[in-house]
Motif scaffolding. Structure first.
Motif, PDB file in Angstrom:
ATOM      1  N   ARG A 136       0.832  -1.212   0.000  1.00 46.39           N
ATOM      2  CA  ARG A 136       0.000   0.000   0.000  1.00 46.39           C
ATOM      3  C   ARG A 136       0.864   1.260   0.000  1.00 46.39           C
ATOM      4  O   ARG A 136       2.064   1.195   0.237  1.00 46.39           O
ATOM      5  N   ASN A 137       0.218   2.399  -0.222  1.00 44.49           N
ATOM      6  CA  ASN A 137       0.898   3.683  -0.367  1.00 44.49           C
ATOM      7  C   ASN A 137       0.371   4.654   0.693  1.00 44.49           C
ATOM      8  O   ASN A 137      -0.801   5.020   0.671  1.00 44.49           O
ATOM      9  N   ALA A 138       1.228   5.086   1.612  1.00 45.16           N
ATOM     10  CA  ALA A 138       0.805   5.971   2.706  1.00 45.16           C
ATOM     11  C   ALA A 138       0.317   7.325   2.200  1.00 45.16           C
ATOM     12  O   ALA A 138      -0.601   7.909   2.774  1.00 45.16           O
ATOM     13  N   GLU A 139       0.907   7.838   1.118  1.00 42.62           N
ATOM     14  CA  GLU A 139       0.464   9.136   0.592  1.00 42.62           C
ATOM     15  C   GLU A 139      -0.954   9.038   0.030  1.00 42.62           C
ATOM     16  O   GLU A 139      -1.751   9.960   0.192  1.00 42.62           O
ATOM     17  N   GLU A 140      -1.286   7.933  -0.611  1.00 41.69           N
ATOM     18  CA  GLU A 140      -2.650   7.739  -1.112  1.00 41.69           C
ATOM     19  C   GLU A 140      -3.623   7.588   0.054  1.00 41.69           C
ATOM     20  O   GLU A 140      -4.730   8.116   0.026  1.00 41.69           O
ATOM     21  N   LEU A 141      -3.197   6.879   1.099  1.00 40.26           N
ATOM     22  CA  LEU A 141      -4.035   6.751   2.294  1.00 40.26           C
ATOM     23  C   LEU A 141      -4.260   8.128   2.918  1.00 40.26           C
ATOM     24  O   LEU A 141      -5.381   8.449   3.314  1.00 40.26           O
ATOM     25  N   LEU A 142      -3.238   8.937   2.970  1.00 40.53           N
ATOM     26  CA  LEU A 142      -3.348  10.292   3.518  1.00 40.53           C
ATOM     27  C   LEU A 142      -4.364  11.105   2.716  1.00 40.53           C
ATOM     28  O   LEU A 142      -5.197  11.810   3.285  1.00 40.53           O
ATOM     29  N   ARG A 143      -4.319  10.986   1.387  1.00 46.68           N
ATOM     30  CA  ARG A 143      -5.278  11.682   0.523  1.00 46.68           C
ATOM     31  C   ARG A 143      -6.702  11.236   0.827  1.00 46.68           C
ATOM     32  O   ARG A 143      -7.623  12.050   0.951  1.00 46.68           O
ATOM     33  N   LYS A 144      -6.889   9.924   1.001  1.00 46.06           N
ATOM     34  CA  LYS A 144      -8.222   9.393   1.289  1.00 46.06           C
ATOM     35  C   LYS A 144      -8.729   9.865   2.652  1.00 46.06           C
ATOM     36  O   LYS A 144      -9.912  10.182   2.806  1.00 46.06           O
ATOM     37  N   VAL A 145      -7.840   9.909   3.649  1.00 42.16           N
ATOM     38  CA  VAL A 145      -8.225  10.381   4.980  1.00 42.16           C
ATOM     39  C   VAL A 145      -8.660  11.849   4.898  1.00 42.16           C
ATOM     40  O   VAL A 145      -9.683  12.238   5.474  1.00 42.16           O
ATOM     41  N   LYS A 146      -7.901  12.667   4.155  1.00 42.93           N
ATOM     42  CA  LYS A 146      -8.273  14.083   4.002  1.00 42.93           C
ATOM     43  C   LYS A 146      -9.647  14.210   3.346  1.00 42.93           C
ATOM     44  O   LYS A 146     -10.455  15.055   3.739  1.00 42.93           O
ATOM     45  N   ALA A 147      -9.916  13.375   2.341  1.00 44.67           N
ATOM     46  CA  ALA A 147     -11.219  13.398   1.674  1.00 44.67           C
ATOM     47  C   ALA A 147     -12.328  12.993   2.649  1.00 44.67           C
ATOM     48  O   ALA A 147     -13.381  13.638   2.708  1.00 44.67           O
ATOM     49  N   ALA A 148     -12.089  11.956   3.444  1.00 45.91           N
ATOM     50  CA  ALA A 148     -13.093  11.506   4.418  1.00 45.91           C
ATOM     51  C   ALA A 148     -13.356  12.590   5.457  1.00 45.91           C
ATOM     52  O   ALA A 148     -14.505  12.857   5.815  1.00 45.91           O
ATOM     53  N   GLN A 149     -12.305  13.259   5.909  1.00 50.04           N
ATOM     54  CA  GLN A 149     -12.467  14.335   6.888  1.00 50.04           C
ATOM     55  C   GLN A 149     -13.207  15.523   6.265  1.00 50.04           C
ATOM     56  O   GLN A 149     -14.048  16.138   6.914  1.00 50.04           O
ATOM     57  N   TYR A 150     -12.905  15.816   5.006  1.00 51.01           N
ATOM     58  CA  TYR A 150     -13.575  16.927   4.332  1.00 51.01           C
ATOM     59  C   TYR A 150     -15.077  16.655   4.214  1.00 51.01           C
ATOM     60  O   TYR A 150     -15.905  17.488   4.566  1.00 51.01           O
ATOM     61  N   VAL A 151     -15.424  15.474   3.727  1.00 47.10           N
ATOM     62  CA  VAL A 151     -16.827  15.106   3.550  1.00 47.10           C
ATOM     63  C   VAL A 151     -17.560  15.116   4.899  1.00 47.10           C
ATOM     64  O   VAL A 151     -18.695  15.588   4.997  1.00 47.10           O
ATOM     65  N   ALA A 152     -16.882  14.637   5.941  1.00 47.73           N
ATOM     66  CA  ALA A 152     -17.501  14.607   7.271  1.00 47.73           C
ATOM     67  C   ALA A 152     -17.792  16.008   7.796  1.00 47.73           C
ATOM     68  O   ALA A 152     -18.781  16.219   8.490  1.00 47.73           O
ATOM     69  N   SER A 153     -16.938  16.974   7.443  1.00 48.71           N
ATOM     70  CA  SER A 153     -17.129  18.331   7.966  1.00 48.71           C
ATOM     71  C   SER A 153     -17.846  19.266   6.993  1.00 48.71           C
ATOM     72  O   SER A 153     -18.068  20.435   7.311  1.00 48.71           O
ATOM     73  N   HIS A 154     -18.206  18.764   5.819  1.00 43.59           N
ATOM     74  CA  HIS A 154     -18.922  19.568   4.815  1.00 43.59           C
ATOM     75  C   HIS A 154     -20.126  18.782   4.284  1.00 43.59           C
ATOM     76  O   HIS A 154     -20.082  18.269   3.158  1.00 43.59           O
ATOM     77  N   PRO A 155     -21.193  18.674   5.086  1.00 42.28           N
ATOM     78  CA  PRO A 155     -22.376  17.928   4.629  1.00 42.28           C
ATOM     79  C   PRO A 155     -22.880  18.468   3.294  1.00 42.28           C
ATOM     80  O   PRO A 155     -22.864  19.676   3.062  1.00 42.28           O
TER      81      PRO A 155
END
Length: 189
Positions: free
Chosen positions: A145-164
């Protein structure tokens, strides 16, 4: 995995981890109120696993800036994690907890236990502050796996969670445009 674990709450657990030179207890209670990544891997002292765990270690500060804790998990014991940490330069740089799962409870709870081998699949689970699984990725044993891609996905999940009402399109990166799903967008993307 027969049924998807997306949006399900993680099951209660208690386990021992090797973290910052000590053996510490980790439980589901430790994940409440913050983002977590459970990063399952087959075994200590192997080949692909140290490259993945080292990649995560190199990016750990970025995850920490986002308030994310990483939990490395294999079916090895916490004693084996310590021995690997003490003998491998790559593993020696890890600052996140390495959870021992010799009873296979966590691996079963997350649906990544290879029963006949007693080892975990390469499963990655991003858990939100409510304890619900938002991202699942499972790779075959030979695919790292790729940690930078995981980091991108986490940022997307956090963004969606805080921007209904907003969603992140493919390859979305922090600061890029998002979408607001509506009838107007149907057939126009």
């Amino acid at each position: 995995m027969s049924a998807s674990l997306i949006n399900t709450e993680i099951k209660p657990f208690k386990a021992t981890a090797f973290h910052n030179g000590k053996f510490v207890e980790v439980s589901d209670a430790d994940t409440k109120g913050k983002w977590s990544v459970f990063f399952f891997y087959p075994a200590d002292f192997t080949f692909v696993c140290p490259t993945e765990l080292g990649d995560l270690a190199d990016n750990y500060a970025e995850f920490q800036k986002l308030g994310v804790e990483i939990y490395g998990v294999s079916t090895d014991t916490h004693f084996t994690h310590k021995a690997w940490h003490d003998t491998s330069e790559t593993i020696g740089k890890i600052k996140y907890p390495l959870i021992g799962d010799p009873t296979h409870l966590l691996s079963r709870n997350f649906g990544v236990l290879i029963e006949e081998a007693g080892l975990a699949e390469r499963g990655t689970f991003v858990v939100d502050p409510a304890g619900k699984i938002q991202i699942i990725e499972v790779n075959a044993g030979g695919i790292g796996r790729n940690a930078e891609e995981l980091l991108r996905k986490v940022k997307a999940a956090q963004y969606v969670a805080s921007h209904p009402g907003e969603v992140c399109p493919a390859k979305w990166k922090e600061g890029e445009a998002t979408l607001a799903p509506s009838l107007d967008l149907v057939g126009k993307i």
